[in-house]
Scaffold this motif. Sequence first.
Motif, PDB file in Angstrom:
ATOM      1  N   VAL A 197       2.407   2.054  -3.465  1.00 51.07           N
ATOM      2  CA  VAL A 197       1.481   2.333  -4.660  1.00 51.07           C
ATOM      3  C   VAL A 197       1.417   4.046  -3.546  1.00 51.07           C
ATOM      4  O   VAL A 197       0.758   4.371  -5.049  1.00 51.07           O
ATOM      5  CB  VAL A 197       0.901   1.286  -3.951  1.00 51.07           C
ATOM      6  N   GLN A 198       0.520   3.777  -3.136  1.00 52.95           N
ATOM      7  CA  GLN A 198       0.672   5.227  -2.597  1.00 52.95           C
ATOM      8  C   GLN A 198       2.189   6.322  -2.982  1.00 52.95           C
ATOM      9  O   GLN A 198       1.595   7.576  -3.574  1.00 52.95           O
ATOM     10  CB  GLN A 198       1.140   5.792  -1.125  1.00 52.95           C
ATOM     11  N   ARG A 221       0.836  -1.177  -0.003  1.00 57.06           N
ATOM     12  CA  ARG A 221       0.415  -0.552   0.028  1.00 57.06           C
ATOM     13  C   ARG A 221       0.880   1.666  -0.289  1.00 57.06           C
ATOM     14  O   ARG A 221       0.357   2.368  -0.331  1.00 57.06           O
ATOM     15  CB  ARG A 221      -0.738  -0.458   1.388  1.00 57.06           C
ATOM     16  N   LEU A 269      -7.707   2.234  -3.631  1.00 50.88           N
ATOM     17  CA  LEU A 269      -6.693   3.066  -4.908  1.00 50.88           C
ATOM     18  C   LEU A 269      -7.244   4.448  -5.085  1.00 50.88           C
ATOM     19  O   LEU A 269      -6.031   5.267  -4.844  1.00 50.88           O
ATOM     20  CB  LEU A 269      -6.577   2.466  -6.088  1.00 50.88           C
ATOM     21  N   LEU A 326      -1.461   0.448 -12.697  1.00 46.87           N
ATOM     22  CA  LEU A 326      -0.853   1.477 -12.064  1.00 46.87           C
ATOM     23  C   LEU A 326      -0.476   2.271 -13.307  1.00 46.87           C
ATOM     24  O   LEU A 326      -0.029   3.355 -13.476  1.00 46.87           O
ATOM     25  CB  LEU A 326       0.460   1.313 -11.123  1.00 46.87           C
TER      26      LEU A 326
END
Lengths: 141, 59
Positions: free
Chosen positions: A12-13, A9, A47, A104
Motif C-alpha cells: 500500500v505504501q 502495508r 493509510l 486505494l
Amino acid sequence: MALLQGRDRQRVQSELASLANPVKLINFTQELACEYCRDTEQIARELGELSDKLQVEVYNFQIDKEQVARYRIDKIPALVVEGEKDYGVRFYGIPMGYEFMSLLGAIKDAGARATGLAAKTKAALATLVKPVHLQVYVTPT
Amino acid sequence: MESDLVTADMVEATEFPHLSMRYQVRAVPRTIVNETGAIEGGLPEHMFVDQVVAAASQS
C-alpha cells in the motif's frame, strides 16, 4: 494492533508513493452503536501514516454537525476522498476486501487529479444535464 | 470525479441492511441510479456509463 501489516502495508505504501498531489481522506465516525466505526477510523489513520500527501481528518458524526452537513453524510462509518475539491465520492461501511482496493484506487485517482476513464465515457458524462446520484452496493469479499 | 453532476457512494450492503432491503440488493454489485434506476452486476465501462446516462434521463 495494526490492521495493515507486513507485506500488505509495504504494498500500500508503494501504491501511495506515486501520489502527485495532496489528497484528503475524511472519516466520519462515532464511539458507540457502530460496529465498524473503530476499525474504519484505524484504517484511515494507518493509510495516512503511509504517505505525506494523504491527510486524514476524523469527525464525530454526532458532534461535528457542520462537517456532516457540508459533506452530506447520512450514515457511518463514512470516508470521503477529496482532491482539489469534493468530487462527491463516498465509501460507507468498512473498506475491507475488494472495497479496500476501490478505496486505494479512488485515493490514487484523486492524487492524480484524473481518472483512467475512456474518452468516450467522459463524452457520455458530459451529456448529463442534471445531478446523478449513484449508490454501488457491495460486500467485503 | 469526471463530472460535477455525479456523486458516487460505495455502500457496504451487509452493514446497512435497511438500505439493501429498500433497494432490493440480492446480489452485488448492484448500482442504484437516483433512487429509482438499477444496474445489476459489474459491467464493462462503456455499457455501465450508457446505463447510467439512460437511467438518469428517466429519473
